[in-house]
Structures are given as structure tokens and as C-alpha cells.
Design a protein around this motif. Structure first.
Motif, PDB file in Angstrom:
ATOM      1  N   ASN A 460      -7.726  72.032 150.124  1.00 53.88           N
ATOM      2  CA  ASN A 460      -8.397  72.011 151.146  1.00 53.88           C
ATOM      3  C   ASN A 460      -9.951  71.366 151.000  1.00 53.88           C
ATOM      4  O   ASN A 460     -10.512  70.855 151.767  1.00 53.88           O
ATOM      5  CB  ASN A 460      -8.698  73.513 151.758  1.00 53.88           C
ATOM      6  N   GLN A 464     -11.626  68.625 152.862  1.00 54.82           N
ATOM      7  CA  GLN A 464     -13.329  68.655 153.272  1.00 54.82           C
ATOM      8  C   GLN A 464     -14.163  67.680 152.773  1.00 54.82           C
ATOM      9  O   GLN A 464     -15.016  67.199 153.792  1.00 54.82           O
ATOM     10  CB  GLN A 464     -13.445  70.143 153.090  1.00 54.82           C
ATOM     11  N   ARG A 470     -10.430  71.046 157.003  1.00 54.96           N
ATOM     12  CA  ARG A 470      -9.933  71.935 156.126  1.00 54.96           C
ATOM     13  C   ARG A 470      -9.069  72.834 156.741  1.00 54.96           C
ATOM     14  O   ARG A 470      -9.083  73.067 158.219  1.00 54.96           O
ATOM     15  CB  ARG A 470     -10.744  72.594 155.048  1.00 54.96           C
TER      16      ARG A 470
END
Length: 628
Positions: A460, A464, A470
């Protein structure tokens, strides 16, 4: 006027005659015929007995077609017996000759086999000599072929084997000849039955259908005795089904009557038994009614045919029908029984529960609680009541899910198949292996692997940093995109294999012809390949949409199902998750510990089933592949 089964036209025996006198004379003649038949010596040979019966029946030919029919049947049987005797005499002579020859050599088995062995050894020596002198592969092949043929000749010219085979063959010829004669006799009887009219009394045309409510009775009145007796075997089954349907023999319920209040009047009763046994009662009563209606229709059709002069089919014709056209129905009967209980019971239960308040507070599994009918209240709650917002939210995502997941798998599988089928691609084996991995590995493992990967914090952070997104398992948009991607990957394998198989069967001649006409590769793909492929797999493509509509597994296993919030910031009624499709929401409604409601869940199932069945029916109806 009378019309036979073959369409021949006859006049009634009463034409141009005084009805009163004719009837009196007919009764008198029938009585005389009955008396004369009793006087025929039963010890006479069958042929002589039939000849005397023919003489007797001729007396009544001018009064009733039944005597003409019996006379023809007797004549046909005499011809049959003559042919049988003639065939037996001929075959007995051949069998006797073969038996004598067999008896003369059967004790010299060793002698004949020794002779054959000597010939075989001599042949083998010749074979080795010819094989050593053969040079080319063609010559060697011809020598081997000739050797095997000569071996067979030696085996079949063995006198012991020939005599034994000939004796078996003569018995076989006898059997087949008698069978042929029997078939001809049955065919003659059918022709007699179809070409000879019958005169029946008018009361039979309504008595037979009315009495055939009891299976077999109407058939007996129509003189279909074997069919009637077989159908009468269904009477105990029908009685047992009806008795169970009205509560006799139930475990706890009262049959179909138990659906009135689901056992509310029984303090110690369990409404679940009343529900299930009531459903079984519906099925059994329906089966009983179908049997009785079938018996009535059959008797009515036969009685109607007989009233206008056509005789009913005899048992040989009915038997022939069962062996030919009736075979699929007989073979399907066990499956039909299974469908009645495995498929219909859950469907009927769902429909009934949808009109009740079965759920928390009205759960018969708990003491003092009973099920009650609520009419269309559950559907009103879905379309305009408490659950309308939940239904709109879930249904919108369900439609999006079905469209994107199905189209994604179809497009990905098609592109993969076209790419791998291209002659210029190297390493096709690697690509095929890579693309069928979702089938090689169980789907639940793939789904859980993606779930763990996308829930990983490092992953994630990576997305991001580079993509600005995310929350692949806890944010609504990201979780839905991930699910569509996963289902596309899982579903493309099926489409890839399916389309690859079809492409292998497409003739390259059409591509060569289109190239001569100046078509580019792109046009060949669009104008030739895709129409051929999708024309054949159109029903299966529709199946992809239907499958994804009820694809509960991926939604459940992925596990990204946080509670969805409405515009007011509060959870929707029933608390659907951010990735819940209709079927998974139904599961949540029926398994919630705090507010489970089977009635609402069943209503949702009916709505979703109606949507799926309607779309599928329209799609199949308009598909050329399905019509063909």
C-alpha cells in the motif's frame, strides 16, 4: 362414416339397414359365434383351431368389424405358424448336416491342430526367408502383411474350427430367421389394427376419460389391457403420495395443510417440519395430479379415436414407441426424480419464506416463536420501504461488477488467445502455461493470495508513493477495482482455452482467400475471426455474466467488506459491505446474529433470480448459436 388409423374411410355396418332388426340379428349372431367358439376342441393343433375360428368369425363379418378384425388376426397367425414351420424345417436340415460333420471330427482335435501348426511353421520359415531377401521398407511391409494374412487363412481353414463355427452359424441363422418372421407377423398385426375400423358405443367416449382418473381404468375400457394393467400399478403410488400430502405418515407436520399456520396451533410443534413437509406434500400431490391428468388425456384421445373408427394402438406398437421415441424419457426419469427433490424443494421453500416473517423473533427453532404469513410486506420493504436504499446501493454495484468483471475476462481471454494463436509468436508453450495458471491453481488460493498481497502495508505504501492510492482492502473504490482485476485474471483462463480450441478448427483457407482480396490482418480479425468465435460461444459468454451475478466466493474470500455508509454517514439497513453484491448481501441478512431475517433474504433471492432468468431468457432466445 368411420376413419381408420391409416385414414381409410368405411361405412358403418348399419348403413341402409333397419336398426332395430339389425341390432336383434347382431345380438343373435354374436351369441351363436360365442357358442361355436366354445365348441371348438381345445386339444386340436393350434393351426386347426385357428382355421375353425376363422370359419366361425366369418358369420359375423356383416354385423360387426370386430369379427372381421379377429378373422384377419387369425389368418395372420396361421401364415406366421406356416412360415415358422417352414423355416424350422429348413434350418433343422442345415443344423443336422452341420451337427453330423461336427460329430465326425470333434474327437480328432489334436490331429487338425497339429496339421495347422505344421502349416504355420512352414509359413514362418517362408516368411523369414522372404524377410531376409526384402530390401526396401515397402517390401518388408508387404512381406509382413502377407504373412499375417496367410496366418489367418491357416486358422480359418482348420477343419475343426470350421465345423464348430459352421454349427454355431446355423443356429444363429435359425434364430435370426425366426426373429425376422416374428417381426413380419407383428407388423402384419399392426397393419390389420390400423386398417380395420371399430364401432364403439358413444358412452365409452366419456366414461373412459372420467374413470381414468383412477390410472388404468379408462385404458381397460378402451381395451388396452396391458397398458391399463401397467398403469394400475401407479394407483398405490398415487394413494401414498396423496396420503402423505394431507399429513398421513408425516414426521411432525400435517402435509400441505401445515402451510396454513406452520404449526402455530401445535404448542410442541416445530414450524420447520411443517414448512419442509408441506413443500414435499405440494410436490407429491402435484405428481399425483400429473399422473391422473396424463391418464385422463390418454384415455380421452384413444376413446375419441375409437369413436370415429380408429382402433387403439396395440401393445406391440406402444412397446415400439417406448423403445424408439420414449427412450429419452425413460432414461431421464431418474434425473427428473432427483430434480423434483434436490432442485424444487429449495426453490419452493425460498418462494414461501419470501412471503413470511421467518427470522429473528419468528424463528421456530426457538421456543415459543412461530412463522407467520406477511404477504408482500417483504417486497414492499425492498422496493419502497426500509431496505430500498440498501437494495439500490447493492444492486448498482452488482450490475457494475457483473459488467466489468465479465467483459474484462472475455476481452482478456480473447486477446490472449489471438496473441498465442499468432504464427509469429515465439515461446507459445510458456504463454499457454502462464495463462492457464488460474485454472491449474485452486481459485480460493489465488483469491487469498491477492487478498494478502493487497492488504500488505508495504504494498500500500508503494502504490501510495507511485500512484497516489492505497487501501485496496478497506476503501470502496480501490477494493472494487481490485476485485474486478482478480476476477478478470481468474476468468480469462476459461475464455482463453475456449477460444483457442475454436481457433484451431478455423480453416486457414478463408484467411488465404481474404488476403488475396486485399484484407489486412486487422480486418481478418474483425470481419472473420471474431464473428466465427463469438457466434459459437455466445451462450457461454452469457453464462459468464450469469455466473458473476452469483459469484459469492470471491467476495467472501477477498474479505474486503467494511460496512458501507449512506449519504447521512450511517450504515445502510442490513449493513451491506462496501463490496457486497446481491448474493453476498443475502448471505449477510440470513446469518446476522443480531437481526437475521430469512424472509427479506428470500425476497432478495427471488428478485435477483428474476433478473438473472429474464436476462438469460432474452439472451438465449435471440442467439443464433442457441437456436441452432
Amino acid at each position: 362414416m368411420l376413419f381408420t388409423f391409416n385414414g381409410d374411410v368405411y361405412f358403418s355396418k348399419t348403413k341402409d339397414k333397419n336398426l332395430v332388426e339389425f341390432k336383434q340379428t347382431k345380438i343373435q349372431v354374436a351369441s351363436e359365434i360365442k357358442k361355436d367358439l366354445k365348441q371348438i376342441d381345445s386339444k386340436l393343433p393350434v393351426r386347426d383351431k385357428l382355421a375353425k375360428q376363422i370359419e366361425v368369425y366369418q358369420k359375423g363379418k356383416d354385423f360387426d368389424y370386430i369379427f372381421e378384425w379377429k378373422e384377419k388376426c387369425a389368418q395372420a397367425k396361421i401364415s406366421y405358424l406356416d412360415e415358422v414351420n417352414k423355416a424350422k424345417t429348413k434350418s433343422d436340415a442345415q443344423i443336422s448336416k452341420a451337427q453330423i460333420h461336427w460329430d465326425s471330427i470333434k474327437n480328432d482335435k489334436a490331429k487338425y491342430f497339429a496339421s495347422s501348426k505344421t502349416k504355420a511353421n512352414h509359413l514362418f520359415e517362408e516368411y523369414k526367408s522372404k524377410l531376409s531377401s526384402a530390401v526396401t521398407a515397402s517390401e518388408i511391409k508387404d512381406v509382413k502383411l502377407q504373412y499375417h494374412q496367410d496366418k489367418k487363412v491357416i486358422k480359418h481353414t482348420n477343419e475343426y474350427i470350421k465345423a464348430k463355427t459352421d454349427l454355431k452359424y446355423q443356429y444363429y441363422v435359425r434364430k435370426m430367421e425366426l426373429k425376422k418372421i416374428k417381426t413380419t407377423y407383428v407388423s402384419n398385426l399392426e397393419n390389420i389394427n390400423n386398417s380395420t375400423p371399430i364401432e364403439t358405443q358413444k358412452w365409452k367416449s366419456w366414461v373412459a376419460p372420467v374413470t381414468s382418473v383412477i390410472p388404468g381404468v379408462g385404458q381397460l375400457i378402451n381395451h388396452q389391457f396391458k397398458k391399463g394393467l401397467i398403469m394400475m400399478l401407479l394407483i398405490p403410488i398415487v394413494l401414498l403420495f396423496i396420503m402423505y400430502g394431507f399429513g398421513i405418515g408425516n414426521i411432525e407436520g400435517t402435509g400441505i395443510l401445515g402451510l396454513i399456520d406452520f404449526g402455530a396451533s401445535d404448542p410442541n410443534g416445530d414450524g420447520r417440519f411443517y414448512l419442509i413437509e408441506g413443500i414435499i406434500a405440494i410436490i407429491l400431490i402435484a405428481v399425483s395430479v400429473i399422473i391422473m391428468i396424463g391418464s385422463v388425456i390418454d384415455a380421452k384421445l384413444v376413446a375419441k379415436q375409437q369413436y370415429i373408427g380408429a382402433r387403439a394402438r396395440n401393445w406391440s406398437q406402444t412397446n415400439e414407441f417406448l423403445k424408439s421415441q420414449g427412450t429419452p424419457y425413460l432414461l431421464s426419469f431418474p434425473a427428473i426424480i432427483g430434480i423434483l427433490f434436490i432442485v424444487l424443494v429449495p426453490i419452493i421453500a425460498t418462494i414461501i419464506i419470501a412471503f413470511t416473517n421467518y427470522g429473528k423473533g419468528n424463528d421456530p427453532a426457538r421456543p415459543g416463536q412461530v412463522i407467520e404469513w406477511v404477504g408482500f410486506d417483504n417486497f414492499a420493504a425492498i422496493f419502497g420501504g426500509r431496505y430500498s436504499s440498501s437494495f439500490g446501493y447493492v444492486m448498482l454495484w452488482t450490475v457494475m461488477w457483473v459488467m466489468f468483471a465479465s467483459v474484462g475476462a472475455i476481452v482478456a481471454g480473447t486477446l490472449a488467445a489471438l496473441m498465442v494463436n499468432n504464427d509469429r509468436l515465439k515461446g507459445k508453450g510458456f504463454f499457454r502455461l502462464f495463462l492457464i495458471l488460474p485454472w491449474a491453481v485452486p481459485a480460493f488460493i489465488m483469491i487469498m493470495m491477492f487478498s494478502l498481497l493487497l492488504a500488505n502495508e508495504s504494498f500500500n505504501e508503494f502504490t501510495q508513493k507511485f500512484f497516489g492510492v492505497r487501501g485496496w482492502t478497506n476503501q470502496q473504490t480501490q477494493a472494487r477495482v481490485a476485485l474486478i482485476f482478480i476476477q478478470t485474471w481468474l476468468g480469462q483462463s476459461y475464455m482463453f482455452l475456449l477460444i483457442t480450441g475454436i481457433l484451431q478448427g478455423v480453416s486457414k483457407d478463408i484467411y488465404d482467400a481474404s488476403s488475396i482480396d486485399g484484407a489486412s490482418r486487422f480486418k481478418q480479425t474483425v470481419k472473420l475471426t471474431l464473428p466465427i468465435v463469438f457466434g459459437q460461444i455466445a451462450p457461454l459468454i452469457l453464462g459468464q455474466f450469469t455466473f458473476n451475478f452469483g459469484n459469492f466466493g470471491i467476495i467472501s474470500l477477498y474479505g474486503a467488506n467494511g460496512t458501507a455508509l449512506g449519504p447521512d454517514g450511517l450504515p445502510y439497513p442490513g449493513e451491506p459491505g462496501i463490496t457486497d453484491i446481491l448474493i453476498s448481501f443475502v448471505y449477510k441478512l440470513s446469518t446476522s446474529q443480531t437481526a437475521y431475517t430469512y424472509g427479506i433474504a428470500a425476497s432478495f433471492v427471488i428478485v435477483s433470480s428474476f433478473v438473472v432468468v429474464s436476462i438469460s431468457a432474452v439472451g438465449f432466445k435471440n442467439m443464433k448459436a442457441f437456436k441452432n
